[in-house]
Design a protein around this motif. Sequence first.
Motif, mmCIF file in Angstrom:
data_model
loop_
_atom_site.group_PDB
_atom_site.id
_atom_site.type_symbol
_atom_site.label_atom_id
_atom_site.label_comp_id
_atom_site.label_asym_id
_atom_site.label_seq_id
_atom_site.Cartn_x
_atom_site.Cartn_y
_atom_site.Cartn_z
ATOM 1 N N ASP A 1 34.811 -51.510 20.631
ATOM 2 C CA ASP A 1 33.598 -52.348 20.669
ATOM 3 C C ASP A 1 32.347 -51.482 20.566
ATOM 4 O OD1 ASP A 1 34.795 -54.794 20.742
ATOM 5 O OD2 ASP A 1 34.562 -55.102 22.906
ATOM 6 N N ARG B 1 34.855 -53.506 11.797
ATOM 7 C CA ARG B 1 35.827 -54.041 12.740
ATOM 8 C C ARG B 1 37.264 -53.926 12.216
ATOM 9 N NH1 ARG B 1 38.653 -58.462 14.662
ATOM 10 N NH2 ARG B 1 38.406 -59.655 12.759
ATOM 11 N N LEU B 2 37.459 -54.243 10.975
ATOM 12 C CA LEU B 2 38.828 -54.205 10.443
ATOM 13 C C LEU B 2 39.351 -52.775 10.360
ATOM 14 C CD1 LEU B 2 38.799 -56.975 7.695
ATOM 15 C CD2 LEU B 2 39.524 -57.127 10.066
ATOM 16 N N LYS C 1 40.584 -51.417 13.687
ATOM 17 C CA LYS C 1 41.851 -51.889 14.262
ATOM 18 C C LYS C 1 42.887 -50.754 14.283
ATOM 19 C CE LYS C 1 42.972 -56.270 13.905
ATOM 20 N NZ LYS C 1 43.286 -57.625 13.447
#
Lengths: 181, 113
Positions: A22, A31-32, A35
């Motif tokens: 975050d 964001r992807l 992961k």
Amino acid sequence: MRQDLLEHSKQADGEYARKLVDFAEGNGGNRLRLKIAYAHLVECMGNTHQHASARPGEQTWWASVFRDSRRKCDCFTFVDMGVGIFNSVELSLRLRIYSFTGFRHQILKRLLEGKIPSSTGKPYRGRGLPWIYRSCIDQKVKRLVIVTNNVFGDAERDDFRALEHDINGVILYWEVPHECS
Amino acid sequence: MNVAEKTLNLNVALEFSKTPGPRFQTEGKFSGEEFREGILRKRLDEALKEGSVLHIDLDGGYGYATSFLEEAFGGLAREYESDQILKTLSFKSDEEPYLIEDIRGYIRKARSG
């Protein structure tokens, strides 16, 4: 703006990984792409819990993310001060001899390539480090570096070598670029 | 997937956790073992009983450690026949498409490695 965040624990808890990811996303990370970093962090936490000491869960791990705004990437570092890979992996006799004759760096590479069976003796285990390595070969993360005991490995540059001094534990470092390169 | 088949759905992020954890429950929260024992096996049994497909949505969470996926799906294949599981489960992973083939590999090689 704050440039880094550090977490530590003895547990393998996704909440810690979530905080780090975050933080990276809040600083411009994708964001992807992050992961993968989340997955690596949890995998490393599990490895520390299971393999870094004679009894599971005794060793603390530390994990940090640093925002490199100049290079537009997030830099992740994972550290534990356990026994290190070469004192936790049950090596075959042949590889153990290699290990004592100065070829540990080759063994590290073979471990990362998934060519050395898991110390658990279970054929379906021991896929964590190879998966982390593969993510660098596939360019999902950049500049994967691993240091353990007296061995250094840079996966991106295919540079594996012995170090003069021994360290306790494992250090893993990798970068997640903000955008596809 | 045959569209005529009845489909059951399982969304991991909504029904289990957005922050999946390690392999075993002893290592930390939301482990692959916990997912398999608490949700996945029950849904698989339900799907097998009804002759349905169990469609598993992997999107929406923070990510999956290899050990989590291996323990959840490979672990299932150590209890059931791999072929039976591969026929019954389908996957959606738009965010990390490569996970689907990884999981199928864990199921296929659950016993042999």
